[in-house]
Design an enzyme around this catalytic site. Structure first.
Site, PDB file in Angstrom:
ATOM      1  N   LYS A   1     -25.192  21.090  32.011  1.00 50.78           N
ATOM      2  CA  LYS A   1     -24.127  22.093  31.966  1.00 50.78           C
ATOM      3  C   LYS A   1     -23.829  22.428  30.503  1.00 50.78           C
ATOM      4  O   LYS A   1     -23.369  21.571  29.751  1.00 50.78           O
ATOM      5  CB  LYS A   1     -22.846  21.578  32.626  1.00 50.78           C
ATOM      6  CG  LYS A   1     -21.805  22.691  32.784  1.00 50.78           C
ATOM      7  CD  LYS A   1     -20.421  22.177  33.053  1.00 50.78           C
ATOM      8  CE  LYS A   1     -19.665  21.806  31.803  1.00 50.78           C
ATOM      9  NZ  LYS A   1     -19.377  22.926  30.889  1.00 50.78           N
TER      10      LYS A   1
ATOM     11  N   GLU B   1      -9.576  16.394  13.787  1.00 48.10           N
ATOM     12  CA  GLU B   1     -10.557  17.345  13.261  1.00 48.10           C
ATOM     13  C   GLU B   1      -9.915  18.741  13.262  1.00 48.10           C
ATOM     14  O   GLU B   1      -9.440  19.181  14.311  1.00 48.10           O
ATOM     15  CB  GLU B   1     -11.758  17.429  14.186  1.00 48.10           C
ATOM     16  CG  GLU B   1     -12.764  16.330  14.048  1.00 48.10           C
ATOM     17  CD  GLU B   1     -13.912  16.533  15.021  1.00 48.10           C
ATOM     18  OE1 GLU B   1     -15.040  16.677  14.567  1.00 48.10           O
ATOM     19  OE2 GLU B   1     -13.684  16.544  16.244  1.00 48.10           O
TER      20      GLU B   1
ATOM     21  N   CYS C   1     -19.130  18.581  14.086  1.00 44.75           N
ATOM     22  CA  CYS C   1     -18.568  17.223  14.183  1.00 44.75           C
ATOM     23  C   CYS C   1     -18.815  16.430  12.918  1.00 44.75           C
ATOM     24  O   CYS C   1     -18.131  15.447  12.665  1.00 44.75           O
ATOM     25  CB  CYS C   1     -19.210  16.462  15.339  1.00 44.75           C
ATOM     26  SG  CYS C   1     -19.025  17.291  16.893  1.00 44.75           S
TER      27      CYS C   1
ATOM     28  N   GLU D   1     -21.669  11.438  21.971  1.00 42.97           N
ATOM     29  CA  GLU D   1     -21.572  11.890  20.585  1.00 42.97           C
ATOM     30  C   GLU D   1     -20.261  12.642  20.494  1.00 42.97           C
ATOM     31  O   GLU D   1     -20.147  13.778  20.939  1.00 42.97           O
ATOM     32  CB  GLU D   1     -22.792  12.763  20.265  1.00 42.97           C
ATOM     33  CG  GLU D   1     -23.044  12.905  18.784  1.00 42.97           C
ATOM     34  CD  GLU D   1     -22.466  14.188  18.241  1.00 42.97           C
ATOM     35  OE1 GLU D   1     -21.280  14.137  17.792  1.00 42.97           O
ATOM     36  OE2 GLU D   1     -23.141  15.215  18.262  1.00 42.97           O
TER      37      GLU D   1
END
Ligand code: SIN
Length: 522
Positions: free
Chosen positions: A212, A425, A324, A290
């Site tokens: 997906k 972040e 990231c 991750e």
């Protein structure tokens, strides 16, 4: 407007060409996002070798972040579609598993060649739905393709062991086997590379896949699957379903609770990663996660300041700060703080904000309104707590950057640990500068986070380099370099940035399990 080929059962009018004719900048080069191969624009799921709509025929819009314009519709799939995909992957598993590794490798090599051949189309599609400037999209296609080539080569090297005889006549072997059906769930920031680096090792290992892609960027992934189909990946081996943000939890949950799905490989937020880990506990699936990063970038007083500025710009502004691994907190030692800050500001002033249709664009739009709001929130919070706004700090809207999601490259000084951008972040083009005094203080500050994906530092003293590299708590350490990602090295984090590694010789083992075979003498 491109009228798509109806051969796969769907006729859809997709305005693939944008042109942005209203732009006036006379020195700018306009590029077209029209594709050479219109059939790479897929707007259906791919299950058991068939392109088809979602079971309930529901669909949702895909938007161009440069303009906010909705330009395609893809299936809004349900748990039933996810289940169909798992059925197909399960049925295809045994034949694919026993396909000789060299044949699997040959298919992957053909796939790699097709990705490279159609890289310009893939890059255009990616820029259209994700917004990144064309040079970055082109680089990403080749980066993703490199994983496919790498794992084509690794497919034939999944060696086990023969254990030296311990008892006369008893043979002991260790073999690596594919885990089975793998669920692959990928993010919008790298619509091609992130899915390629999961699909390639899974298929190379002999696993079958249900995938997906992110809600915002399904078209690049669907095009990639189209090329896999063209390369000869057998029906059912690779299945992909798309869904809106709202429908995704039910769809993914079907995979999480299904005991036939033996592994989940996910790139995305730590929050969702934890949900997947909890959900997978009942069926004890293997996981590669991750997850979020909060990368420190530390500039020590012995660093080459110009190199550090350039390294930071490369690392921070890739994909407009939406990676990231990009530096989220920049620590600069006292003695060089001001010169670093001045040089960085001068360099950032040269950066051009604009759409992918402009050759000159270096900072594209952010992915959506939520992303821009988060960046605004972080900047506002930092300024309210004492940060000095040296550059940017607001959305950009002008004749060139003519859409709602552009944000100016932003430089903040006097950042402190009580600010939102210290703990979360930002995922946008914002550089907060933190000041520190001693080496120990710099290292302590860099590690002061629950995340541990990438970290970077600039220094020249050999003793310092070796000390700091050892002390940084991260899966990836860049020293005097801002670009660290490559298919040949292991990519992944520690702490709450997740576990599992992608790429490198270790990457394929994430999709395999170990079997010990003991053969007696009688
Ligand atoms: C990411 O930001 O999630 C991945 C970036 C990379 O592979 O370099």
């Amino acid at each position: 407007m491109t009228r798509l080929n109806a051969k796969d059962g769907l006729v859809l009018t997709v305005p693939v060409v944008t042109g942005h004719q209203d732009f006036t900048g006379d020195t700018m080069t306009l590029i077209s996002l029209a594709l050479q191969r219109a059939d790479l624009v897929r707007t259906q799921n791919f299950i058991a070798g068939q392109w088809r709509d979602a079971g309930l025929s529901a669909s949702y819009n895909v938007s161009d972040p440069a303009t906010g314009e909705q330009f395609a519709r893809v299936p809004d799939s349900t748990a039933a579609d996810a289940h169909d995909a798992t059925d197909a992957a399960q049925n295809a598993f045994e034949p694919w598993r026993f396909t000789p590794a060299r044949e699997r490798a040959a298919i992957l090599k053909r796939w790699h060649a097709l990705i490279v051949e159609h890289s310009e189309d893939l890059a255009r599609l990616m820029s259209r739905e994700q917004g990144k400037p064309m040079p970055e999209s082109r680089a990403e296609v080749l980066y993703g393709a490199a994983y496919v080539e790498w794992f084509a080569e690794e497919a034939v090297r999944t060696y086990g062991d023969i254990i030296p005889e311990q008892v006369r006549g008893r043979k002991m072997m260790v073999v690596l086997e594919p885990v089975g059906v793998v669920a692959v769930i990928t993010p919008w920031n790298f619509p091609l590379a992130m899915i390629a680096r999961k699909l390639a090792p899974a298929l190379a290992a002999g696993c079958t896949v249900v995938a997906k892609p992110a809600e915002d960027t399904p078209l690049t992934a669907l095009a990639l699957v189209r090329l896999a189909e063209n390369a000869g990946v057998p029906a059912g081996v690779l299945n992909i379903v798309t869904s809106s943000r709202a429908a995704a939890p039910a769809l993914v949950n079907d995979w999480i609770i299904d005991p036939r799905v033996r592994k989940v490989s996910f790139t995305g937020s730590t929050e969702v990663g934890k949900l997947l880990a909890r959900g997978s506990a009942d069926t004890l699936k293997k996981l590669s996660l991750e997850l979020g990063g909060n990368a420190p970038f530390v500039v020590f007083d012995d660093a080459d300041v110009d190199a550090a500025v350039e390294g930071l710009v490369i690392s921070k502004f890739r994909n407009s700060g939406q990676t990231c691994v990009c530096p989220n907190r920049v620590y600069v030692q006292d003695a060089i703080h001001d010169v670093f800050s001045e040089k960085l500001a001068a360099r950032m002033k040269t950066m051009r904000v604009g759409p992918a249709t402009r050759d000159e664009s270096q900072i594209g739009p952010l992915i959506n309104e939520r992303a821009v709001e988060k960046v605004e929130r972080h900047v506002k919070d930092a300024v309210s707590k004492g940060a000095a706004l040296l550059l940017g700090g607001t959305r950009v809207r002008n004749d060139v950057a003519n859409g709602p999601f552009y944000f100016a490259p932003t430089l903040l000084a006097n950042a402190t640990a009580d600010m939102m951008l210290f703990g979360e972040e930002t995922f946008g083009p914002v550089v907060p500068l933190f000041r520190f005094a001693t080496e120990a203080e710099g290292v302590r500050a860099a590690n002061d986070t629950q995340f541990g994906l990438a970290s970077y530092f600039y220094a020249r003293d050999v003793g310092r380099i070796s000390r700091v590299a050892e002390l940084l708590q991260a899966g990836i350490v860049g020293i005097n370099v801002g670009a660290v990602s490559t298919e040949v090295a292991p990519f992944g984090g520690v702490k709450e940035s997740g576990y599992g590694r992608e790429g490198s010789r270790r990457g394929i083992e994430e999709y395999m399990q170990t079997k010990y075979v003991c053969l007696g003498s009688s």
